[in-house]
Scaffold this active site. Structure first.
Site, PDB file in Angstrom:
ATOM      1  N   SER A  53     -39.833 133.466 -57.172  1.00 20.99           N
ATOM      2  CA  SER A  53     -38.914 132.638 -56.010  1.00 20.99           C
ATOM      3  C   SER A  53     -38.101 133.617 -55.903  1.00 20.99           C
ATOM      4  O   SER A  53     -36.895 134.245 -56.592  1.00 20.99           O
ATOM      5  CB  SER A  53     -38.583 131.520 -56.536  1.00 20.99           C
ATOM      6  N   HIS A  90     -42.367 134.510 -53.844  1.00 18.70           N
ATOM      7  CA  HIS A  90     -42.186 133.464 -52.327  1.00 18.70           C
ATOM      8  C   HIS A  90     -40.903 133.210 -51.957  1.00 18.70           C
ATOM      9  O   HIS A  90     -39.605 133.777 -52.596  1.00 18.70           O
ATOM     10  CB  HIS A  90     -41.596 132.332 -53.764  1.00 18.70           C
ATOM     11  N   ASP A 115     -37.743 130.578 -49.995  1.00 18.99           N
ATOM     12  CA  ASP A 115     -37.355 129.544 -49.564  1.00 18.99           C
ATOM     13  C   ASP A 115     -36.579 129.682 -48.604  1.00 18.99           C
ATOM     14  O   ASP A 115     -35.597 130.141 -48.972  1.00 18.99           O
ATOM     15  CB  ASP A 115     -37.057 129.475 -51.177  1.00 18.99           C
ATOM     16  N   MET A 174     -34.122 127.330 -46.349  1.00 20.22           N
ATOM     17  CA  MET A 174     -33.423 125.868 -46.226  1.00 20.22           C
ATOM     18  C   MET A 174     -32.452 126.612 -45.383  1.00 20.22           C
ATOM     19  O   MET A 174     -31.649 127.267 -45.017  1.00 20.22           O
ATOM     20  CB  MET A 174     -32.880 126.524 -47.825  1.00 20.22           C
ATOM     21  N   HIS A 193     -41.371 129.245 -48.055  1.00 17.17           N
ATOM     22  CA  HIS A 193     -41.829 127.341 -47.780  1.00 17.17           C
ATOM     23  C   HIS A 193     -40.609 126.654 -47.285  1.00 17.17           C
ATOM     24  O   HIS A 193     -39.338 127.336 -48.303  1.00 17.17           O
ATOM     25  CB  HIS A 193     -41.081 127.612 -49.202  1.00 17.17           C
ATOM     26  N   MET A 230     -37.924 124.469 -45.281  1.00 16.72           N
ATOM     27  CA  MET A 230     -37.232 123.262 -46.410  1.00 16.72           C
ATOM     28  C   MET A 230     -37.080 123.526 -44.986  1.00 16.72           C
ATOM     29  O   MET A 230     -35.209 123.615 -44.852  1.00 16.72           O
ATOM     30  CB  MET A 230     -36.135 123.290 -47.149  1.00 16.72           C
ATOM     31  N   MET A 241     -44.131 120.047 -56.301  1.00 14.78           N
ATOM     32  CA  MET A 241     -42.683 119.954 -55.652  1.00 14.78           C
ATOM     33  C   MET A 241     -42.451 119.556 -57.064  1.00 14.78           C
ATOM     34  O   MET A 241     -42.218 118.166 -57.466  1.00 14.78           O
ATOM     35  CB  MET A 241     -41.332 119.384 -54.637  1.00 14.78           C
ATOM     36  N   ASP A 246     -43.776 124.359 -57.659  1.00 14.46           N
ATOM     37  CA  ASP A 246     -42.856 124.742 -57.573  1.00 14.46           C
ATOM     38  C   ASP A 246     -41.300 123.876 -58.135  1.00 14.46           C
ATOM     39  O   ASP A 246     -41.038 123.157 -57.831  1.00 14.46           O
ATOM     40  CB  ASP A 246     -42.517 124.663 -56.412  1.00 14.46           C
TER      41      ASP A 246
END
Ligand code: DX5
Ligand code: ZN
Length: 221
Positions: A9, A34, A36, A38, A67, A69, A138, A176
Site C-alpha cells: 500500500s 495498492h 488508497d 480517501m 481502493h 474510500m 478490511m 487489507d
C-alpha cells in the site's frame, strides 16, 4: 496451487518520491500496487486521486489496485480508469446503487471489487458474486495505515472463501489492514490469496526482505 499476491500500500510510501517507491517495491517482488483513495468524508483522512494515479502509472509494470474510500463513488470511476487503474474496489455503503457501480467499473474496462469493513456483512454478495472480480476484507477500520489487525476478520475471510468456492468463479480474496510477517500465515490459512501491506513493507526498509519473508510464511501456511 493458488496464486498469491503481495500488494504494497502506497499509503506508507514516501509521497515525495512516489515513482521511485513504486519501482522499488516492484523490483522487490510486489504483484500489485495498492492505491488508497480517501476523501475526508467517507473516511476521516485525505490522500491521493486520479492525477497521482496517472503520474505513477508509467512507473508501474504491475496492475494498480485502487481502493476507493470515497462517497459518492460513481463520478470518480471513469477518471481512475483513464488514469490507468487495473482494479477498482469500493465500499457498498458509499454508493446508492451497488450493482450499477460494479457495471460502471467493468464498462470502463477495469476489474471490480467490493470492500467489507469489519462490521459490514457479507450478505452484500448474495446477488452480486457473479459480477465481481475481487472481494476485499478490511482487517482494520478504513482511514489510516499502521493500525492493529482485527482478529475477527479471520472468520469473515473464511466465510468469503467458502462463498468464492461455491460460486465456482475466479475471484481474488484480498485482505487489507495490519498485515505483518507474523500474522500473514494465519490470513493465508483462512483463505486469502492477495495481501495488502503498507507499514510492514515501507517502514521495514528492506522491501525485498519483507516481501520474501511474507511469501515464506504464506508458503508454510
Ligand atoms: C487503510 C488502508 C490500507 C492501509 C494499510 O484504510 O486501506 O490499505 O494502507 O496499511 P497497514 O498495512 O499499515 O495497516
Ligand atoms: Zn487499502
Amino acid at each position: 496451487m493458488t496464486t498469491t499476491r503481495i500488494a504494497p500500500s502506497l499509503l506508507s510510501a514516501d509521497f515525495a518520491r512516489l515513482g521511485d517507491e513504486v519501482r522499488a517495491v516492484i523490483a522487490a517482488g510486489a504483484d500489485l500496487i495498492h492505491f488508497d483513495v480517501m476523501d475526508n468524508h467517507y473516511v476521516p483522512n485525505l490522500t491521493i486521486g486520479p492525477l497521482v494515479c496517472a503520474a505513477i502509472k508509467p512507473h508501474s509494470t504491475v496492475p494498480i489496485d485502487v481502493h476507493l474510500m470515497v462517497k459518492p463513488v460513481d463520478r470518480i470511476i471513469p477518471d481512475f480508469a483513464k488514469a490507468g487503474a487495473g482494479i477498482i474496489s469500493f465500499h457498498p455503503e458509499a454508493t446508492d446503487h451497488i450493482d450499477r457501480t460494479i457495471s460502471l467499473i467493468r464498462d470502463c474496462g477495469c476489474k471490480a471489487g467490493l470492500v467489507f469493513n469489519p462490521a459490514t456483512p457479507l450478505a452484500y454478495l448474495d446477488y452480486l458474486i457473479d459480477k465481481i472480480d475481487l472481494i476485499l476484507i478490511m482487517s482494520v477500520n478504513p482511514g489510516f495505515g499502521g493500525q492493529a489487525f482485527i482478529p475477527q476478520a479471520l472468520i469473515k475471510i473464511r466465510d468469503a472463501h467458502l462463498r468464492i468456492v461455491a460460486s465456482g468463479r475466479e475471484i481474488l480474496l484480498e485482505v487489507d489492514g495490519g498485515i505483518k510477517v507474523d500474522n500473514i500465515g494465519a490470513v493465508a490459512r483462512a483463505g486469502a490469496d492477495t495481501f495488502v501491506a503498507g507499514s510492514a513493507i515501507f517502514a521495514g526498509g528492506d522491501y525485498a526482505a519483507t516481501i520474501r519473508a511474507m511469501r515464506e510464511q504464506i508458503a508454510a501456511a
